[in-house]
Write a protein that holds these residues in place. Structure first.
Motif, PDB file in Angstrom:
ATOM      1  N   ALA A 161       1.473   5.086   0.549  1.00  0.00           N
ATOM      2  CA  ALA A 161       0.836   6.172   1.286  1.00  0.00           C
ATOM      3  C   ALA A 161       0.960   7.493   0.532  1.00  0.00           C
ATOM      4  O   ALA A 161       1.593   8.417   1.001  1.00  0.00           O
ATOM      5  CB  ALA A 161       1.451   6.285   2.676  1.00  0.00           C
ATOM      6  N   VAL A 162       0.392   7.543  -0.654  1.00  0.00           N
ATOM      7  CA  VAL A 162       0.421   8.820  -1.380  1.00  0.00           C
ATOM      8  C   VAL A 162      -0.924   9.499  -1.242  1.00  0.00           C
ATOM      9  O   VAL A 162      -1.952   8.875  -1.450  1.00  0.00           O
ATOM     10  CB  VAL A 162       0.767   8.630  -2.873  1.00  0.00           C
ATOM     11  N   PRO A 163      -0.927  10.764  -0.874  1.00  0.00           N
ATOM     12  CA  PRO A 163      -2.191  11.461  -0.680  1.00  0.00           C
ATOM     13  C   PRO A 163      -2.950  11.651  -2.006  1.00  0.00           C
ATOM     14  O   PRO A 163      -4.159  11.538  -2.055  1.00  0.00           O
ATOM     15  CB  PRO A 163      -1.798  12.812  -0.092  1.00  0.00           C
ATOM     16  N   GLU A 164      -2.252  11.953  -3.080  1.00  0.00           N
ATOM     17  CA  GLU A 164      -2.914  12.064  -4.377  1.00  0.00           C
ATOM     18  C   GLU A 164      -2.302  11.022  -5.304  1.00  0.00           C
ATOM     19  O   GLU A 164      -1.088  10.878  -5.370  1.00  0.00           O
ATOM     20  CB  GLU A 164      -2.723  13.463  -4.990  1.00  0.00           C
ATOM     21  N   TRP A 210       0.860  -1.169   0.000  1.00  0.00           N
ATOM     22  CA  TRP A 210       0.000   0.000   0.000  1.00  0.00           C
ATOM     23  C   TRP A 210       0.904   1.228   0.000  1.00  0.00           C
ATOM     24  O   TRP A 210       1.807   1.357   0.825  1.00  0.00           O
ATOM     25  CB  TRP A 210      -0.866  -0.048   1.241  1.00  0.00           C
TER      26      TRP A 210
END
Ligand SMILES: Nc1ncnc2c1ncn2[C@@H]1O[C@H](COP(=O)(O)OP(=O)(O)OP(=O)(O)O)[C@@H](O)[C@H]1O
Ligand SMILES: Nc1ncnc2c1ncn2[C@@H]1O[C@H](COP(=O)(O)OP(=O)(O)OP(=O)(O)O)[C@@H](O)[C@H]1O
Ligand SMILES: [Mg+2]
Ligand SMILES: [Mg+2]
Lengths: 322, 378
Positions: free
Chosen positions: A298-301, A296
């Motif tokens: 963890a990129v916000p966009e 997974w």
């Protein structure tokens, strides 16, 4: 197993598990290997244009980057394309395309849309380069619909070749031959390590390899959380968590708020990890298909960098199971 | 009134006989449907939740693990054990598309002979099984039946995962268009039944289409279809009429649409699109549920070197990885919060936006649904 060595890959799985992401990532990986690749979207109003910063992806192949093109098979275009190839003269197919009978028939006749869509994939696979007999693409990666619809799609040519009789029957038969040829075609199931996606994957695998006669080359376990703590740190955490040493120590040093935040966040993450590990185990126990893990991110966009990262991770993972 | 009715979501649901939970795949439609139904039961209503493919453990928890297309009462003692106030009652069922379709045919076929002809027709078997849209359509048929005959105060309808969250809205319309005049008439033209396609079609356009289809699909297939339509003929009016009625119900004030979404950018974009189309159709959005919102642990910024220096040596090696993952999490939580605020802005004051946190474990029992409700209704 050489996943990218096929001619045609169907990427499917439960809704929202990362099929489009994985399909795009596989196409990028194939291009890095020097394969001319076509990414086929199925009317997804996809995020590709946004992610790759190209113009809208439609019926005509658009170059996403060197070696990768993409199309989006929108049903109306597929219908036009179909009538055009089978009826040749515009004065014959045009009135049909524009008639209400055709329109309603196409909208609602069971399986017709799917048949023409799959037929289009078949024809793209056959497409040759101008003035030559060399195939235009080395690999087609199809971002197939989610489970139920994917089965409808991949089953349609089989059903059609049973119930049709005209020229469409032969067409359907050829499609089935391509789709069920393990040398040329493979399916790839994307899943999350959660109950429903895993159950659906088991079921989907059974149906694809059973009745539908497809080869499922691999399962991609997407979005596994990366462990917050590993190895020695993990052991230490477990030991110190007993008897509140950890909490008291952190509270003393950092204050109650940050200490609680650190601990709550870690506990939640460990619980999620444990859950995922359980479902990943269940999947592996029940399926004898190679699985590749994608962490997974963890990129916000979600952007091109993220898709590229998935692509590299996938490539590495595929390399390991080969 | 109960104290709970003060919350915006309770106010919305208080007088809606039909609640439809919709949204993109995997966002939590089934879970939220069950939770809303549980709430209704806790407020003293007789509620039915009609689910589509619930997680196996959730189905078990509600006592509907066996397929069967039948409503089953959730044992009252289970409700009480989960902390639901007594007084109401909860029924649950799992939609079975094929069974529902078969039962419709059985029920409305003019006579046993045409009933058997339909059920045995290959075309029908495909239609009722796995055609895109038939699940959506059957959900609508089922809704109609349950609403007319079920005697429930409230029906909560879960919706199938569609490619586009909208498909199910147009399912009735599409089906009734299909069953409408031109196509059916075409298949019922005498020439086809006599085995000579195309010959007697009246208009030129129709003839061209007819001939092309005959040529492409083969006459015997067309004949099969015609037989199907012929057998079905007596049922068309009923189908059309019910499709019309369902659409009426969906557009009326007795129905509330609850849009379920995740806080992810793409899902929210889908949700916006859906909201727009709903309004276009004159149906009103009742509420938005943003599910699986990441918790904000309330720390922003990094810990200073001075802070870290105070950590006892024994704990020191743990702190950097824990801080790193907390910070990564907080960045995501802030993203969720930002998008949530923007969504509230867009939704305006009339549409309540409720949130449910992302729990670290699945939600597969009644207690879990109650935990969801503690967030939805406050
Ligand atoms: N490995 C990952 N880490 C973090 N987020 C991910 C990962 N893979 C996918 N996602 C996120 O999940 C979202 C859904 O992914 P994607 O659109 O690829 O799913 P899908 O299966 O194609 O969905 P649909 O069924 O709606 O077509 C993406 O927007 C992306 O942000
Ligand atoms: N707030 C939550 N926190 C954690 N897990 C959740 C939450 N809500 C739902 N889930 C879990 O997410 C999974 C998917 O939920 P659910 O089945 O309700 O989605 P859905 O929208 O109905 O999916 P589909 O489109 O496939 O029908 C379930 O396993 C459920 O337990
Ligand atoms: Mg997709
Ligand atoms: Mg569901």
């Amino acid at each position: 197993m050489d996943l990218l060595g096929h001619r045609l890959l169907f990427v499917t799985g439960k809704g929202g598990v990362g099929k489009s992401t994985v399909a795009a990532a596989l196409a990028l990986a194939a291009a890095r290997r020097g394969l001319r690749t076509l990414l086929v979207e199925m009317d997804t109003r996809s995020m590709l244009a946004e992610v790759f910063g190209t113009g809208a992806v439609g019926a005509v192949p658009v170059e996403l980057r060197a070696g990768v093109e993409a199309v989006d098979l929108e049903p109306d275009h597929v219908a036009e394309d179909f009538l055009r190839t089978h009826l040749r003269f515009e004065r014959v197919w045009r009135p049909i395309l524009e008639s209400r009978v055709w329109h309603t028939f196409y909208e609602a006749a069971p399986g017709l849309k799917e048949l023409l869509c799959l037929g289009k994939v078949y024809r793209l696979e056959e497409e040759v380069r101008r003035y030559s007999r060399v195939r235009r693409w080395d690999l087609l990666v199809v971002d197939a619909p989610a489970t139920g619809h994917a089965m409808g799609l991949l089953n349609v040519s089989r059903v059609a070749s049973r119930i049709l009789v005209g020229p469409l029957r032969r067409f359907a038969q050829r499609i089935t031959d391509l789709v069920t040829d393990p040398e040329r075609t493979a399916a790839c199931i994307v899943t999350l390590a959660e109950e429903m996606p895993v159950n659906e994957t088991l079921e989907l695998h059974g149906r694809l390899t059973g009745k539908l006669g497809l080869k499922v080359a691999c399962v991609i376990l997407n979005a596994l959380v990366r462990p917050a703590l590993e190895g020695e740190a993990r052991d230490r955490f477990e030991t110190l968590r007993q008897g509140d040493v950890l909490r008291r120590g952190l509270e003393g040093a950092l204050g109650g708020g940050p200490a609680t935040a650190l601990l709550d966040c870690t506990e939640a993450q460990l619980a999620r990890e444990a859950l995922q590990a359980r479902y990943a185990r269940r999947l592996r126990r029940r399926l004898r298909v190679p699985s590749v893990e994608v962490p997974w991110l963890a990129v916000p966009e979600w952007d091109l960098r993220a898709v590229e990262e998935v692509s590299h991770l996938l490539e590495r993972g595929l390399g390991r199971v080969r | 009134m109960t104290p709970g009715s003060a919350t915006p979501l309770d106010a919305l649901l208080a007088d809606r006989r039909v609640v439809v939970c919709c949204g993109s795949g995997g966002v939590g439609k089934t879970t939220v449907s069950a939770a809303l139904a549980l709430r209704g039961a806790g407020l003293g209503r007789k509620v039915l939740v009609c689910t589509i493919d619930p997680a196996r453990r959730l189905a078990n928890a509600m006592g509907i693990a066996r397929l069967g297309d039948r409503e089953r009462r959730v044992p009252p003692e289970r409700l009480t054990a989960a902390g639901v106030l007594p007084g109401g009652a909860l029924w649950a069922m799992m939609l079975d598309t094929k069974r529902t379709f078969d039962r419709l045919v059985e029920r409305y076929a003019p006579d046993p002979a045409s009933r058997d002809r339909i059920l045995a027709n290959g075309f029908y078997q495909n239609l009722s099984n796995q055609v895109m849209g038939s699940q959506e359509y059957m959900a609508m048929e089922k809704l109609y039946e349950l609403r007319e005959e079920g005697g429930y105060d409230q029906i909560v309808l879960d919706t199938p995962p569609t490619k586009h969250a909208l498909d199910f809205l147009s399912a009735s319309r599409r089906m009734s268009e299909f069953l409408d005049g031109s196509v059916v008439k075409w298949f019922l033209r005498p020439s086809i039944l006599a085995g000579r396609a195309g010959a007697q079609a009246v208009r030129r356009g129709t003839r061209a289409v007819a001939e092309a289809l005959d040529r492409l699909l083969g006459l015997s297939f067309i004949k099969d279809l015609s037989e199907f339509f012929q057998a079905f003929e007596g049922l068309f009016d009923g189908f059309r009429e019910r499709a019309r009625r369902v659409e009426e119900v969906l557009g009326s004030a007795e129905t509330a649409f609850v849009l379920v979404t995740s806080p992810a950018p793409w899902t929210l974009a889908e949700a916006d699109y859906f909201r727009g189309r709903l309004t276009e159709r004159g149906m009103s959005l009742g509420a938005v549920v943003v599910n699986r919102v990441r918790a904000d642990y309330g720390v922003n910024g990094t810990l200073s070197a001075a802070d870290l220096a105070r950590v006892p040596a024994q704990l020191a090696p743990l702190v950097p990885p824990l801080v790193a993952s907390l910070e990564a999490h907080q960045a995501l939580a802030r993203g969720d919060a930002r998008r949530l605020a923007a969504l509230r802005e867009r939704a305006g004051p009339e549409v309540p936006v409720a949130t449910v946190p992302d729990f670290p474990t699945d939600v597969h029992d009644l207690e879990g649904l109650m935990r969801i409700n503690a967030h939805l209704f406050r």
